[in-house]
Write a protein that holds these residues in place. Sequence first.
Motif, PDB file in Angstrom:
ATOM      1  N   ALA A 136       0.824  -1.209   0.000  1.00 49.02           N
ATOM      2  CA  ALA A 136       0.000   0.000   0.000  1.00 49.02           C
ATOM      3  C   ALA A 136       0.857   1.258   0.000  1.00 49.02           C
ATOM      4  O   ALA A 136       0.559   2.236  -0.700  1.00 49.02           O
ATOM      5  CB  ALA A 136      -0.923  -0.012   1.216  1.00 49.02           C
ATOM      6  N   THR A 137       1.945   1.243   0.770  1.00 44.26           N
ATOM      7  CA  THR A 137       2.822   2.419   0.864  1.00 44.26           C
ATOM      8  C   THR A 137       3.560   2.655  -0.446  1.00 44.26           C
ATOM      9  O   THR A 137       3.690   3.802  -0.902  1.00 44.26           O
ATOM     10  CB  THR A 137       3.835   2.234   2.013  1.00 44.26           C
ATOM     11  OG1 THR A 137       3.125   2.020   3.229  1.00 44.26           O
ATOM     12  CG2 THR A 137       4.723   3.456   2.164  1.00 44.26           C
ATOM     13  N   ALA A 138       4.039   1.586  -1.069  1.00 47.52           N
ATOM     14  CA  ALA A 138       4.742   1.724  -2.356  1.00 47.52           C
ATOM     15  C   ALA A 138       3.824   2.336  -3.408  1.00 47.52           C
ATOM     16  O   ALA A 138       4.266   3.136  -4.241  1.00 47.52           O
ATOM     17  CB  ALA A 138       5.251   0.364  -2.821  1.00 47.52           C
ATOM     18  N   GLU A 139       2.551   1.975  -3.368  1.00 56.80           N
ATOM     19  CA  GLU A 139       1.601   2.505  -4.348  1.00 56.80           C
ATOM     20  C   GLU A 139       1.370   3.995  -4.156  1.00 56.80           C
ATOM     21  O   GLU A 139       1.228   4.747  -5.125  1.00 56.80           O
ATOM     22  CB  GLU A 139       0.277   1.755  -4.241  1.00 56.80           C
ATOM     23  CG  GLU A 139      -0.745   2.185  -5.281  1.00 56.80           C
ATOM     24  CD  GLU A 139      -1.957   1.287  -5.309  1.00 56.80           C
ATOM     25  OE1 GLU A 139      -2.744   1.395  -6.264  1.00 56.80           O
ATOM     26  OE2 GLU A 139      -2.114   0.470  -4.377  1.00 56.80           O
ATOM     27  N   ILE A 147       2.740   4.670 -11.983  1.00 61.17           N
ATOM     28  CA  ILE A 147       3.989   4.094 -11.485  1.00 61.17           C
ATOM     29  C   ILE A 147       3.770   3.469 -10.113  1.00 61.17           C
ATOM     30  O   ILE A 147       4.296   2.388  -9.810  1.00 61.17           O
ATOM     31  CB  ILE A 147       5.102   5.160 -11.451  1.00 61.17           C
ATOM     32  CG1 ILE A 147       5.519   5.502 -12.890  1.00 61.17           C
ATOM     33  CG2 ILE A 147       6.303   4.677 -10.634  1.00 61.17           C
ATOM     34  CD1 ILE A 147       6.602   6.550 -12.999  1.00 61.17           C
ATOM     35  N   GLY A 148       2.962   4.134  -9.283  1.00 64.41           N
ATOM     36  CA  GLY A 148       2.632   3.549  -7.992  1.00 64.41           C
ATOM     37  C   GLY A 148       1.887   2.239  -8.154  1.00 64.41           C
ATOM     38  O   GLY A 148       2.156   1.264  -7.440  1.00 64.41           O
ATOM     39  N   ALA A 149       0.956   2.198  -9.100  1.00 67.82           N
ATOM     40  CA  ALA A 149       0.208   0.963  -9.360  1.00 67.82           C
ATOM     41  C   ALA A 149       1.123  -0.120  -9.893  1.00 67.82           C
ATOM     42  O   ALA A 149       0.971  -1.307  -9.561  1.00 67.82           O
ATOM     43  CB  ALA A 149      -0.917   1.246 -10.360  1.00 67.82           C
ATOM     44  N   ARG A 150       2.094   0.266 -10.708  1.00 67.50           N
ATOM     45  CA  ARG A 150       3.070  -0.698 -11.246  1.00 67.50           C
ATOM     46  C   ARG A 150       3.904  -1.300 -10.126  1.00 67.50           C
ATOM     47  O   ARG A 150       4.058  -2.526 -10.032  1.00 67.50           O
ATOM     48  CB  ARG A 150       3.980   0.026 -12.244  1.00 67.50           C
ATOM     49  CG  ARG A 150       5.094  -0.834 -12.832  1.00 67.50           C
ATOM     50  CD  ARG A 150       6.215   0.042 -13.370  1.00 67.50           C
ATOM     51  NE  ARG A 150       6.921   0.731 -12.293  1.00 67.50           N
ATOM     52  CZ  ARG A 150       7.776   1.748 -12.503  1.00 67.50           C
ATOM     53  NH1 ARG A 150       7.987   2.198 -13.727  1.00 67.50           N
ATOM     54  NH2 ARG A 150       8.403   2.311 -11.479  1.00 67.50           N
ATOM     55  N   THR A 206      -5.118  -3.251 -12.508  1.00 66.23           N
ATOM     56  CA  THR A 206      -5.143  -1.831 -12.146  1.00 66.23           C
ATOM     57  C   THR A 206      -3.973  -1.101 -12.788  1.00 66.23           C
ATOM     58  O   THR A 206      -4.121  -0.002 -13.338  1.00 66.23           O
ATOM     59  CB  THR A 206      -5.086  -1.667 -10.613  1.00 66.23           C
ATOM     60  OG1 THR A 206      -6.228  -2.288 -10.029  1.00 66.23           O
ATOM     61  CG2 THR A 206      -5.046  -0.203 -10.221  1.00 66.23           C
ATOM     62  N   TYR A 207      -2.803  -1.712 -12.720  1.00 69.54           N
ATOM     63  CA  TYR A 207      -1.617  -1.111 -13.348  1.00 69.54           C
ATOM     64  C   TYR A 207      -1.802  -0.964 -14.845  1.00 69.54           C
ATOM     65  O   TYR A 207      -1.528   0.110 -15.414  1.00 69.54           O
ATOM     66  CB  TYR A 207      -0.386  -1.965 -13.043  1.00 69.54           C
ATOM     67  CG  TYR A 207       0.692  -1.899 -14.093  1.00 69.54           C
ATOM     68  CD1 TYR A 207       1.408  -0.732 -14.316  1.00 69.54           C
ATOM     69  CD2 TYR A 207       0.982  -3.013 -14.891  1.00 69.54           C
ATOM     70  CE1 TYR A 207       2.385  -0.667 -15.310  1.00 69.54           C
ATOM     71  CE2 TYR A 207       1.953  -2.962 -15.870  1.00 69.54           C
ATOM     72  CZ  TYR A 207       2.653  -1.789 -16.082  1.00 69.54           C
ATOM     73  OH  TYR A 207       3.605  -1.723 -17.067  1.00 69.54           O
ATOM     74  N   LEU A 208      -2.298  -1.991 -15.519  1.00 66.57           N
ATOM     75  CA  LEU A 208      -2.465  -1.935 -16.973  1.00 66.57           C
ATOM     76  C   LEU A 208      -3.480  -0.886 -17.380  1.00 66.57           C
ATOM     77  O   LEU A 208      -3.335  -0.225 -18.427  1.00 66.57           O
ATOM     78  CB  LEU A 208      -2.882  -3.311 -17.505  1.00 66.57           C
ATOM     79  CG  LEU A 208      -1.785  -4.391 -17.476  1.00 66.57           C
ATOM     80  CD1 LEU A 208      -2.360  -5.734 -17.903  1.00 66.57           C
ATOM     81  CD2 LEU A 208      -0.626  -3.997 -18.385  1.00 66.57           C
TER      82      LEU A 208
END
Length: 311
Positions: A136-139, A147-150, A206-208
């Motif tokens: 969650a924090t990385a996102e 980029i956060g989603a990736r 989500t990332y895509l």
Amino acid sequence: MADTLAISPGTRDALSGWLDHIRALDGAAEKTVAAYRDDVTRFLAFIGVHQGGAQGRAGLARVGLSDMRAWMAHERGRGLGPRSLARALSAVKSFYRWLSDRDGFDASAVLSTRSPKFTKKLPRPISAEAAGEVIATAELQARDGWIGARDAAVITLLYGCGLRISEALGLKGKDAPLAEVLRITGKGGKERLVPVLPAARAAVETYLALCPHPHENDAPLFRGARGGALNPRLVQQAMERARLQLGLPATATPHAMRHSFATHLLNAGGDLRAIQELLGHASLSTTQAYTAVDTARLMDVYEASHPRARG
């Protein structure tokens, strides 16, 4: 390093033949082959000088325990640590097994040489709660939403599927949308089937949906800011930022997410052999180290599975 000119042409040919063997039959990765080549080359160069000059393959057959001790002392003298020296000795023994089979000499002096003792560093998994907080924090920390989603999607695959970072970043566009089971090619070209949790599939979707770069079957699934393949260092940096914010130890790395996957499966009652398959380990002993298995847990598995223990 000893003078490589002390290695005779015949010995160089033998080394080349052994390296071809471990590439073809053992399926060793190229980085492993390169490390073996360097270790054995240093050994051969030392032995050549130690015996008074290049003497060919016949000289290798005469190597005794005193020669091995001299080589190990030389390696320690140039600063090689116990772990690295143990790896070099393992490579030399592998080379000698192969060479003695072909040249018909007794290699027991080399093969019986004791490896230096060193303390193995056990992996340090993080808790399930901390793993979720890292994702969650990385996102949230990335400057751009996609980029956060990736980053979150990659870390979720490490934790949710037990992938190595190289395996996650090796996925292609054609692998999405992710199936319920992925066919992963790991170290040494070994394939394994890995179940994909719904949370991991959702994170990738989500990332895509946010990624500004076109979805192409043969392109990397995970892209860098400019559209190229994602550099693993960027994932490591995302983890570093997350662990600093959360106050986690320096051992909370991308690979620690893989450790945690295995440990949490084991704690939930997972079978060691099944976890070994999911991780793609060649031996069960490696899996035991990754999962930080304690003696009591091992005894539980033994008593539940061993025919004699079951009576």
